[in-house]
Design an enzyme around this catalytic site. Structure first.
Site, PDB file in Angstrom:
ATOM      1  N   TYR A  77       3.905  -5.547  -9.846  1.00 51.46           N
ATOM      2  CA  TYR A  77       3.452  -7.345 -10.240  1.00 51.46           C
ATOM      3  C   TYR A  77       4.727  -7.675 -11.585  1.00 51.46           C
ATOM      4  O   TYR A  77       5.727  -8.549 -11.084  1.00 51.46           O
ATOM      5  CB  TYR A  77       2.931  -7.809  -9.397  1.00 51.46           C
ATOM      6  CG  TYR A  77       2.552  -7.159  -8.395  1.00 51.46           C
ATOM      7  CD1 TYR A  77       3.338  -7.180  -7.105  1.00 51.46           C
ATOM      8  CD2 TYR A  77       1.042  -7.202  -8.268  1.00 51.46           C
ATOM      9  CE1 TYR A  77       2.799  -5.946  -6.371  1.00 51.46           C
ATOM     10  CE2 TYR A  77       0.477  -7.694  -6.818  1.00 51.46           C
ATOM     11  CZ  TYR A  77       0.933  -6.350  -6.048  1.00 51.46           C
ATOM     12  OH  TYR A  77       0.385  -5.436  -5.181  1.00 51.46           O
ATOM     13  N   GLU A 116      -2.424 -12.620  -3.603  1.00 44.38           N
ATOM     14  CA  GLU A 116      -3.964 -12.465  -4.076  1.00 44.38           C
ATOM     15  C   GLU A 116      -3.249 -10.852  -5.125  1.00 44.38           C
ATOM     16  O   GLU A 116      -3.313  -9.736  -4.099  1.00 44.38           O
ATOM     17  CB  GLU A 116      -4.616 -12.835  -3.882  1.00 44.38           C
ATOM     18  CG  GLU A 116      -4.570 -14.382  -3.723  1.00 44.38           C
ATOM     19  CD  GLU A 116      -4.174 -14.738  -2.241  1.00 44.38           C
ATOM     20  OE1 GLU A 116      -3.960 -16.082  -2.174  1.00 44.38           O
ATOM     21  OE2 GLU A 116      -3.427 -13.938  -1.841  1.00 44.38           O
ATOM     22  N   ALA A 157       0.864  -1.155  -0.186  1.00 43.93           N
ATOM     23  CA  ALA A 157       0.524   0.004   0.193  1.00 43.93           C
ATOM     24  C   ALA A 157       0.825   0.964   0.213  1.00 43.93           C
ATOM     25  O   ALA A 157       2.123   1.426   0.911  1.00 43.93           O
ATOM     26  CB  ALA A 157      -0.724  -0.053   1.480  1.00 43.93           C
ATOM     27  N   ASN A 209      -7.237  -4.609 -10.675  1.00 49.18           N
ATOM     28  CA  ASN A 209      -6.112  -3.762 -10.181  1.00 49.18           C
ATOM     29  C   ASN A 209      -4.963  -4.027 -11.055  1.00 49.18           C
ATOM     30  O   ASN A 209      -4.108  -4.625 -10.922  1.00 49.18           O
ATOM     31  CB  ASN A 209      -5.744  -4.136  -8.244  1.00 49.18           C
ATOM     32  CG  ASN A 209      -5.021  -3.121  -8.183  1.00 49.18           C
ATOM     33  OD1 ASN A 209      -4.714  -1.809  -9.242  1.00 49.18           O
ATOM     34  ND2 ASN A 209      -4.685  -2.935  -6.851  1.00 49.18           N
TER      35      ASN A 209
END
Length: 148
Positions: free
Chosen positions: A116, A104, A71, A109
């Site tokens: 990633y 996950e 985050a 998103n």
């Protein structure tokens, strides 16, 4: 930007990032409990004024890391903080002799999925209706790393 292990005095700042980043944020008590969890490893991104702008958390289980959260505060996005958090986490995993990292991510998103993928994660499956708030599917992503 300084990237370092999370400590108890960071909880309020991490919580502020949570509230800013997620519609269903972790509670302060949940974040505090992670500091006492022997499996949990958290890294924060702290600016020159001591403000926590982002964090990443993972549980290390045997030779595998499971990322729990990545985050960045909404006001600090676009500064490559998430990229720095991922780089630091991968380095910590290598030091800890972790061979695989998994996570996950919401199917919607795409920004996170691209982050990633940039770090070598590959989509390997789907968890149907994984997210409780809206029953959205999660993409399961894996990265293989080998400790040197």
């Amino acid at each position: 930007m300084e990237y370092r292990k999370m400590k108890p005095s960071d909880i309020q700042g991490v919580y502020e990032v949570e509230v800013s980043a997620f519609s269903n944020p972790w509670t302060i008590s949940a974040l505090k409990s992670e500091l006492n969890n022997k499996l949990a490893n958290y890294i924060v991104a702290e600016d020159e004024n001591g403000k926590i702008l982002g964090y990443v958390g993972a549980w290390y289980i045997l030779d595998e890391a499971h990322i729990t959260n990545v985050a960045v505060h909404k006001d600090a996005r676009g500064r490559k903080i998430a990229n720095g958090l991922m780089e630091n986490l991968i380095q910590e995993c290598l030091k800890s002799k972790i061979d695989h990292i998994t996570l996950e991510v919401r199917k919607s998103n795409i920004i996170a999925q691209n982050l990633y993928k940039k770090h070598g994660f590959k989509p390997e499956g789907v968890r149907t209706e994984y997210y409780q708030d809206n029953r959205e599917d999660a993409i399961i992503m894996w990265k293989e790393i080998k400790a040197v």
